[in-house]
Scaffold this active site. Structure first.
Site, PDB file in Angstrom:
ATOM      1  N   THR A  14       0.957  -1.151   0.211  1.00 42.95           N
ATOM      2  CA  THR A  14       0.090   0.305   0.080  1.00 42.95           C
ATOM      3  C   THR A  14       0.814   1.153   0.201  1.00 42.95           C
ATOM      4  OG1 THR A  14      -0.043  -0.215   2.346  1.00 42.95           O
ATOM      5  CG2 THR A  14      -2.267  -1.049   1.260  1.00 42.95           C
ATOM      6  N   ARG A  42      -3.219  -2.035   9.521  1.00 40.08           N
ATOM      7  CA  ARG A  42      -4.027  -1.016   9.174  1.00 40.08           C
ATOM      8  C   ARG A  42      -4.547  -1.253   7.665  1.00 40.08           C
ATOM      9  NH1 ARG A  42       0.365   2.117  11.306  1.00 40.08           N
ATOM     10  NH2 ARG A  42       1.389   1.903   9.182  1.00 40.08           N
ATOM     11  N   SER A  43      -4.027  -1.928   6.882  1.00 37.12           N
ATOM     12  CA  SER A  43      -4.600  -2.091   5.447  1.00 37.12           C
ATOM     13  C   SER A  43      -5.180  -3.523   5.124  1.00 37.12           C
ATOM     14  CB  SER A  43      -3.417  -1.848   4.560  1.00 37.12           C
ATOM     15  OG  SER A  43      -3.003  -0.534   4.779  1.00 37.12           O
ATOM     16  N   CYS A 133      18.150   4.816  -3.077  1.00 34.69           N
ATOM     17  CA  CYS A 133      17.756   5.443  -4.385  1.00 34.69           C
ATOM     18  C   CYS A 133      18.821   6.413  -4.800  1.00 34.69           C
ATOM     19  CB  CYS A 133      16.421   6.337  -4.323  1.00 34.69           C
ATOM     20  SG  CYS A 133      16.444   7.226  -2.619  1.00 34.69           S
ATOM     21  N   GLN A 160      16.646  15.782  -3.255  1.00 37.38           N
ATOM     22  CA  GLN A 160      16.081  14.897  -3.011  1.00 37.38           C
ATOM     23  C   GLN A 160      14.508  15.005  -2.786  1.00 37.38           C
ATOM     24  OE1 GLN A 160      19.622  12.080  -0.964  1.00 37.38           O
ATOM     25  NE2 GLN A 160      17.641  11.301  -0.817  1.00 37.38           N
ATOM     26  N   GLY A 164      10.543   9.680  -1.531  1.00 33.41           N
ATOM     27  CA  GLY A 164      11.555   8.676  -0.851  1.00 33.41           C
ATOM     28  C   GLY A 164      11.077   8.346   0.510  1.00 33.41           C
ATOM     29  N   LYS A 217      25.452   6.073   3.350  1.00 35.58           N
ATOM     30  CA  LYS A 217      24.627   5.104   2.605  1.00 35.58           C
ATOM     31  C   LYS A 217      25.636   5.409   1.016  1.00 35.58           C
ATOM     32  CE  LYS A 217      20.502   5.681   4.084  1.00 35.58           C
ATOM     33  NZ  LYS A 217      18.817   5.621   4.174  1.00 35.58           N
ATOM     34  N   ARG A 239      17.133  17.666   1.057  1.00 32.91           N
ATOM     35  CA  ARG A 239      15.583  17.518   0.759  1.00 32.91           C
ATOM     36  C   ARG A 239      15.133  18.643   0.289  1.00 32.91           C
ATOM     37  NH1 ARG A 239      13.555  12.528   0.945  1.00 32.91           N
ATOM     38  NH2 ARG A 239      14.084  12.329   3.206  1.00 32.91           N
ATOM     39  N   HIS A 246      14.989  12.379  -7.948  1.00 32.15           N
ATOM     40  CA  HIS A 246      16.321  12.917  -7.306  1.00 32.15           C
ATOM     41  C   HIS A 246      17.090  13.637  -8.141  1.00 32.15           C
ATOM     42  CE1 HIS A 246      14.622  11.109  -3.797  1.00 32.15           C
ATOM     43  NE2 HIS A 246      15.614  10.222  -3.613  1.00 32.15           N
TER      44      HIS A 246
HETATM   45  O1  25A Z   1       9.617   1.902   9.592  1.00 31.77           O
HETATM   46  P1  25A Z   1      10.557   2.877   8.802  1.00 31.77           P
HETATM   47  O2  25A Z   1      12.160   2.258   8.480  1.00 31.77           O
HETATM   48  O3  25A Z   1      11.086   4.243   9.578  1.00 31.77           O
HETATM   49  O4  25A Z   1      10.159   3.172   7.614  1.00 31.77           O
HETATM   50  C1  25A Z   1       8.729   3.166   6.958  1.00 31.77           C
HETATM   51  C2  25A Z   1       8.470   4.092   6.101  1.00 31.77           C
HETATM   52  O5  25A Z   1       9.361   4.514   5.087  1.00 31.77           O
HETATM   53  C3  25A Z   1       8.977   4.454   3.996  1.00 31.77           C
HETATM   54  C4  25A Z   1       7.587   4.011   3.950  1.00 31.77           C
HETATM   55  O6  25A Z   1       6.547   4.764   3.093  1.00 31.77           O
HETATM   56  C5  25A Z   1       7.154   4.092   5.570  1.00 31.77           C
HETATM   57  O7  25A Z   1       6.462   5.204   5.833  1.00 31.77           O
HETATM   58  N1  25A Z   1       9.592   3.705   3.023  1.00 31.77           N
HETATM   59  C6  25A Z   1       9.465   3.330   1.801  1.00 31.77           C
HETATM   60  N2  25A Z   1      10.253   2.579   1.271  1.00 31.77           N
HETATM   61  C7  25A Z   1      11.247   2.854   2.008  1.00 31.77           C
HETATM   62  C8  25A Z   1      12.778   2.534   1.904  1.00 31.77           C
HETATM   63  N3  25A Z   1      13.273   1.741   0.977  1.00 31.77           N
HETATM   64  C9  25A Z   1      10.932   3.550   3.145  1.00 31.77           C
HETATM   65  N4  25A Z   1      11.672   3.786   4.148  1.00 31.77           N
HETATM   66  C10 25A Z   1      13.015   3.570   4.039  1.00 31.77           C
HETATM   67  N5  25A Z   1      13.555   2.895   3.071  1.00 31.77           N
HETATM   68  P2  25A Z   1       5.251   4.421   2.729  1.00 31.77           P
HETATM   69  O8  25A Z   1       4.272   4.936   3.839  1.00 31.77           O
HETATM   70  O9  25A Z   1       4.922   4.947   1.549  1.00 31.77           O
HETATM   71  O10 25A Z   1       4.991   2.794   2.673  1.00 31.77           O
HETATM   72  C11 25A Z   1       4.961   1.975   3.744  1.00 31.77           C
HETATM   73  C12 25A Z   1       4.541   0.692   3.330  1.00 31.77           C
HETATM   74  O11 25A Z   1       5.119  -0.117   4.363  1.00 31.77           O
HETATM   75  C13 25A Z   1       3.839  -0.917   5.036  1.00 31.77           C
HETATM   76  N6  25A Z   1       4.268  -1.230   6.278  1.00 31.77           N
HETATM   77  C14 25A Z   1       4.297  -0.569   7.271  1.00 31.77           C
HETATM   78  N7  25A Z   1       4.646  -0.937   8.581  1.00 31.77           N
HETATM   79  C15 25A Z   1       4.479  -2.363   8.385  1.00 31.77           C
HETATM   80  C16 25A Z   1       4.204  -2.275   6.937  1.00 31.77           C
HETATM   81  N8  25A Z   1       3.656  -3.438   6.354  1.00 31.77           N
HETATM   82  C17 25A Z   1       3.829  -4.699   7.418  1.00 31.77           C
HETATM   83  N9  25A Z   1       4.036  -4.451   8.488  1.00 31.77           N
HETATM   84  C18 25A Z   1       4.438  -3.506   9.218  1.00 31.77           C
HETATM   85  N10 25A Z   1       4.800  -3.279  10.526  1.00 31.77           N
HETATM   86  C19 25A Z   1       2.756   0.180   4.871  1.00 31.77           C
HETATM   87  O12 25A Z   1       1.562  -0.601   5.150  1.00 31.77           O
HETATM   88  C20 25A Z   1       2.964   0.679   3.306  1.00 31.77           C
HETATM   89  O13 25A Z   1       2.569  -0.484   2.555  1.00 31.77           O
HETATM   90  P3  25A Z   1       0.361   0.115   6.073  1.00 31.77           P
HETATM   91  O14 25A Z   1      -0.794  -0.761   6.217  1.00 31.77           O
HETATM   92  O15 25A Z   1       1.171   0.285   7.250  1.00 31.77           O
HETATM   93  O16 25A Z   1      -0.060   1.522   5.313  1.00 31.77           O
HETATM   94  C21 25A Z   1      -1.128   1.888   4.733  1.00 31.77           C
HETATM   95  C22 25A Z   1      -1.340   3.138   4.662  1.00 31.77           C
HETATM   96  O17 25A Z   1      -1.511   3.653   6.131  1.00 31.77           O
HETATM   97  C23 25A Z   1      -1.079   5.070   6.100  1.00 31.77           C
HETATM   98  N11 25A Z   1      -0.320   5.242   7.260  1.00 31.77           N
HETATM   99  C24 25A Z   1       1.166   5.157   7.203  1.00 31.77           C
HETATM  100  N12 25A Z   1       1.588   5.509   8.455  1.00 31.77           N
HETATM  101  C25 25A Z   1       0.308   5.414   9.374  1.00 31.77           C
HETATM  102  C26 25A Z   1      -0.641   5.213   8.620  1.00 31.77           C
HETATM  103  N13 25A Z   1      -1.921   5.494   8.906  1.00 31.77           N
HETATM  104  C27 25A Z   1      -2.136   5.887  10.574  1.00 31.77           C
HETATM  105  N14 25A Z   1      -0.988   5.786  11.115  1.00 31.77           N
HETATM  106  C28 25A Z   1       0.220   5.520  10.718  1.00 31.77           C
HETATM  107  N15 25A Z   1       1.202   5.530  11.597  1.00 31.77           N
HETATM  108  C29 25A Z   1      -0.240   5.437   4.555  1.00 31.77           C
HETATM  109  O18 25A Z   1      -1.011   6.396   4.149  1.00 31.77           O
HETATM  110  C30 25A Z   1      -0.169   4.129   4.211  1.00 31.77           C
HETATM  111  O19 25A Z   1      -0.225   4.216   2.786  1.00 31.77           O
HETATM  112  O1  L14 Z   2      16.471   3.518   0.833  1.00 36.52           O
HETATM  113  O2  L14 Z   2      14.104   9.751   1.138  1.00 36.52           O
HETATM  114  O3  L14 Z   2      17.489   4.111   2.684  1.00 36.52           O
HETATM  115  O4  L14 Z   2      13.429   9.758   3.171  1.00 36.52           O
HETATM  116  C1  L14 Z   2      15.761   6.069   3.370  1.00 36.52           C
HETATM  117  C2  L14 Z   2      15.351   7.596   3.463  1.00 36.52           C
HETATM  118  C3  L14 Z   2      15.198   5.846   1.047  1.00 36.52           C
HETATM  119  C4  L14 Z   2      14.787   7.385   1.020  1.00 36.52           C
HETATM  120  C5  L14 Z   2      16.826   4.383   1.849  1.00 36.52           C
HETATM  121  C6  L14 Z   2      13.890   9.227   2.307  1.00 36.52           C
HETATM  122  C7  L14 Z   2      16.131   5.616   2.001  1.00 36.52           C
HETATM  123  C8  L14 Z   2      14.173   7.900   2.211  1.00 36.52           C
END
Ligand code: 25A
Ligand code: L14
Length: 340
Positions: A14, A42-43, A133, A160, A164, A217, A239, A246
């Site tokens: 998602t 959540r999803s 990225c 950037q 991301g 990184k 940013r 980027h």
């Molecule tokens: O946990 P971290 O390391 O701090 O980083 C996670 C965040 O980094 C982004 C990612 O963005 C996320 O917000 N990210 C993406 N790629 C990355 C990368 N390469 C990256 N960070 C670092 N390196 P995102 O929001 O576009 O995508 C998040 C996806 O991950 C799913 N997810 C999160 N926690 C999960 C999980 N899946 C399984 N188990 C877990 N524990 C997440 O699904 C999404 O697909 P989701 O169901 O959690 O989110 C659905 C929608 O819900 C909204 N939302 C997000 N956070 C919250 C929230 N709603 C309420 N409360 C929240 N805290 C969003 O609109 C999301 O689309």
């Molecule tokens: O893939 O732009 O390590 O906030 C973590 C930070 C991806 C981009 C990674 C951002 C990055 C992200």
């Protein structure tokens, strides 16, 4: 190329990157027998589309990976740390877009244009890491230059986009911009400062050496992917209020002379690169042109007149596509065509 079909899972389906992974699987006609969509609780039940079908999101648990051949992870570092080994334990090959496994010596870190052979190392842990990225687009352009002119040192500054950081950061830039132009109070939650109409020299967290994790990184991943452990790299990551793509200003010093004309020629035939470099027509790589496609655009190719052998470049790519989803799916293609 075999005619085998695979049961594929997208973890973080998602999210901004997960969404694009699904689109890339569809666009490339990836040999998907069945697609499982995984995300947090959540999803659960949310319908996502793939090849005209509607597939409901399931909750990611330790039992999610039975029978799955390939899992594309993009749900953040802590999710990957916990669940990638569980998936691998079940015989699933993980292609992980987080930073969790990238520097593990037993995990290959792959950019298909640069080190496709490294995919073979997936057997060590069942995990292949997708690089950062900013690093991916830089090495796509630098590796051909390195092969021809031997790079000694790289100085990079990035510009950037917010995508991301995920969907919530895209929303934050949109909402702050709308608030600003309507003279309303601006709220912030994702970044420590307002990103609308601003530049933040801060991506990912700060480390003890004064650099950010994103900057380190770029140093360490570049060396690993290019198999150049002694390559000197220094980075400043910034940013900017851009939604997608980027941009990077890259200064390169080489051992051999690197006249701009020859660099342009090397890049013109490099895989995954498009040279966009005609200043007389105001032609140079733009974030708006890079977004929505898979090539790394390179321009502003000019001599660094301050050193004997140096060159300056402007490198732009779509961070969600080549910087994340496209690169991961390309790794998946190498896997299915050569190893599975
Ligand atoms: O946990 P971290 O390391 O701090 O980083 C996670 C965040 O980094 C982004 C990612 O963005 C996320 O917000 N990210 C993406 N790629 C990355 C990368 N390469 C990256 N960070 C670092 N390196 P995102 O929001 O576009 O995508 C998040 C996806 O991950 C799913 N997810 C999160 N926690 C999960 C999980 N899946 C399984 N188990 C877990 N524990 C997440 O699904 C999404 O697909 P989701 O169901 O959690 O989110 C659905 C929608 O819900 C909204 N939302 C997000 N956070 C919250 C929230 N709603 C309420 N409360 C929240 N805290 C969003 O609109 C999301 O689309
Ligand atoms: O893939 O732009 O390590 O906030 C973590 C930070 C991806 C981009 C990674 C951002 C990055 C992200």
């Amino acid at each position: 190329m075999g005619s085998k079909q695979f049961h594929v899972a997208v973890v973080g389906a998602t999210g901004a990157v997960g969404n694009q992974m699904i689109a890339c699987l569809e666009e490339t006609n990836f040999p998907v027998k069945r697609l499982t969509m995984l995300a947090s609780s959540r999803s659960v039940g949310r319908p996502l589309r793939f090849r005209g079908d509607s597939i409901e999101v399931q909750e990611l648990t330790e039992r999610s990976f039975k029978g799955i051949d390939i899992a594309l992870f993009s749900a953040g570092g802590s999710t990957s740390e916990t669940f990638a080994p569980m998936a691998a334990q079940d015989g699933c090959v993980v292609i992980d877009n987080s930073s969790a496994w990238r520097m593990d010596p037993q995990v290959p870190l792959v950019v298909p244009e640069v080190n496709p052979h490294a995919v073979a190392q997936y057997t060590q842990k069942g995990i292949i890491a997708n690089p950062n990225c900013s690093t991916i687009q830089m090495v796509v352009a630098l590796n051909p230059i390195h092969q021809t002119f031997r790079i000694r040192r790289v100085v990079v500054s990035t510009y950037q986009s917010v995508s991301g950081t995920g969907k919530k950061a895209i929303d934050e830039l949109f909402n702050q911009t709308r608030a600003m132009i309507n003279f309303l109070d601006v709220e912030r939650s994702v970044y420590p400062h307002r990103i609308a109409f601003n530049c933040l020299p801060h991506i990912d967290k700060f480390l003890d050496n004064g650099y950010t994790k994103e900057e380190m990184k770029m140093v360490n991943e570049t060396r690993k992917i290019m198999e150049a452990p002694a390559l000197a790299v220094t980075a400043t990551t910034v940013r900017v209020p851009v939604f997608f793509s980027h941009s990077e200003s890259v200064n390169v010093e080489t051992e051999r002379p690197c006249p701009p004309e020859e660099v342009r020629q090397v890049l013109a035939t490099a895989p995954g690169v498009r040279v966009v470099d005609d200043p007389s027509q105001n032609r140079y790589p733009l974030a708006t042109d890079a977004a929505g496609q898979d090539l790394t655009l390179v321009g502003r190719i000019r001599r660094d007149e301050s050193v004997p052998n140096g060159i300056n470049l402007w490198i732009v790519a779509d961070n969600i596509r080549k910087g994340a989803a496209t690169n991961a799916v390309q790794i998946g293609q190498i896997l299915t065509q050569t190893y599975l």
